[in-house]
Design a protein around this motif. Sequence first.
Motif, mmCIF file in Angstrom:
data_model
loop_
_atom_site.group_PDB
_atom_site.id
_atom_site.type_symbol
_atom_site.label_atom_id
_atom_site.label_comp_id
_atom_site.label_asym_id
_atom_site.label_seq_id
_atom_site.Cartn_x
_atom_site.Cartn_y
_atom_site.Cartn_z
ATOM 1 N N MET A 1 83.294 44.454 43.948
ATOM 2 C CA MET A 1 84.179 43.302 43.774
ATOM 3 C C MET A 1 83.359 42.025 43.630
ATOM 4 O O MET A 1 82.465 41.767 44.420
ATOM 5 N N ASP A 2 83.665 41.262 42.614
ATOM 6 C CA ASP A 2 82.952 40.014 42.365
ATOM 7 C C ASP A 2 83.619 38.897 43.177
ATOM 8 O O ASP A 2 84.669 38.373 42.789
ATOM 9 N N ILE A 3 82.992 38.554 44.287
ATOM 10 C CA ILE A 3 83.559 37.535 45.171
ATOM 11 C C ILE A 3 83.633 36.181 44.471
ATOM 12 O O ILE A 3 84.531 35.372 44.737
ATOM 13 N N ALA A 4 82.716 35.917 43.553
ATOM 14 C CA ALA A 4 82.701 34.626 42.868
ATOM 15 C C ALA A 4 84.001 34.389 42.105
ATOM 16 O O ALA A 4 84.533 33.276 42.091
ATOM 17 N N SER A 5 84.516 35.432 41.470
ATOM 18 C CA SER A 5 85.773 35.281 40.728
ATOM 19 C C SER A 5 86.928 34.968 41.669
ATOM 20 O O SER A 5 87.798 34.139 41.362
ATOM 21 N N VAL A 62 91.554 43.911 30.681
ATOM 22 C CA VAL A 62 90.217 43.402 30.349
ATOM 23 C C VAL A 62 89.856 42.233 31.263
ATOM 24 O O VAL A 62 88.731 42.142 31.768
ATOM 25 N N MET A 63 90.819 41.341 31.507
ATOM 26 C CA MET A 63 90.562 40.207 32.395
ATOM 27 C C MET A 63 90.242 40.679 33.807
ATOM 28 O O MET A 63 89.470 40.046 34.526
ATOM 29 N N GLY A 64 90.818 41.815 34.202
ATOM 30 C CA GLY A 64 90.540 42.349 35.525
ATOM 31 C C GLY A 64 89.089 42.729 35.737
ATOM 32 O O GLY A 64 88.611 42.790 36.872
ATOM 33 N N ARG A 65 88.361 42.978 34.646
ATOM 34 C CA ARG A 65 86.947 43.327 34.766
ATOM 35 C C ARG A 65 86.112 42.159 35.264
ATOM 36 O O ARG A 65 84.979 42.358 35.717
ATOM 37 N N ALA A 66 86.648 40.957 35.171
ATOM 38 C CA ALA A 66 85.922 39.791 35.678
ATOM 39 C C ALA A 66 85.824 39.818 37.197
ATOM 40 O O ALA A 66 85.043 39.065 37.784
ATOM 41 N N PHE A 67 86.623 40.669 37.839
ATOM 42 C CA PHE A 67 86.578 40.785 39.290
ATOM 43 C C PHE A 67 85.650 41.915 39.752
ATOM 44 O O PHE A 67 85.579 42.212 40.938
ATOM 45 N N LYS A 68 84.956 42.533 38.805
ATOM 46 C CA LYS A 68 84.017 43.603 39.138
ATOM 47 C C LYS A 68 82.601 43.185 38.771
ATOM 48 O O LYS A 68 82.380 42.571 37.733
ATOM 49 N N ILE A 69 81.663 43.530 39.627
ATOM 50 C CA ILE A 69 80.259 43.255 39.334
ATOM 51 C C ILE A 69 79.715 44.409 38.505
ATOM 52 O O ILE A 69 79.708 45.557 38.961
ATOM 53 N N PRO A 70 79.292 44.158 37.264
ATOM 54 C CA PRO A 70 78.804 45.257 36.414
ATOM 55 C C PRO A 70 77.485 45.811 36.927
ATOM 56 O O PRO A 70 76.604 45.072 37.366
#
Length: 260
Positions: A1-5, A62-70
């Motif tokens: 989970m990308d905490i920054a987002s 697709v926008m939901g991927r911004a909440f994941k750290i690749p």
Amino acid sequence: MDIASIIGIVGGAGMIVMSVLTSGGTMGGIIDIPSMFMTVGGSFMAMFIAAPLKKCLGMFKVMGRAFKIPNFGEKNIITKMMDLSNKARREGILALEDGLDDLDEPFMRNGLRLVVDGTDGNVIRAIMENEMNQIEARHMEWIGLLNAWAGYAPGFGMMGTVLGLIGMLNNLEDKSSLGPNMAVALITTLYGSMMANWLIAPFSTKLLAHNALEMRTKEMIIEGVLAIQAGENPRIMGQKLLTYLDPLTRKAVEADVLKD
């Protein structure tokens, strides 16, 4: 989970609330359902004109991927490449065929299969770069759709403002309603700007960064595959692949990758 987002979404909402409250306003003063229909709904409906139905409905995923750290497993890729390079030098290129199906990275697997088949290096590069370019083109199509939505939202905000002003001008005899009606008319402009600059455009920017990282990883894989095909020294290949990593990641994996 990308905490920054998450921080960006929650923190941005908090800053908006604080701005309203500290300026003497109320949250009720910036909430207007018709303005939401015009700005959010109207701009999204415009997307159905700009893109196919499947693309419009898929934008939220697709926008939901911004909440994941690749995580493209750069360290594992380099380590695996060096192991395969050592194996190819010891046992020959054809020895790589065993275990190819077990590779988790399909891009690397397909490239190494070309090596095993005895394909020329220039042909391998052309095929792999074409595949990489097609992947990036698909990513950029989604990012382009988000950028389009970010452009439509302020426009619909302005249209809502114009409609509100028209309604206000039609009731000029009621002087007491001019101020409130003007405020409501401007809310759509606020909504359009918030959608574009707080939500949609930042999502697009983060996805663009994810794409850049993936493309860099695929470039690294291409160089590794071609190094194996050319019979390069595994240690030299490892040093070459490490240059694709950022300094912190490189420092963390360099000792393991280049160990004797």
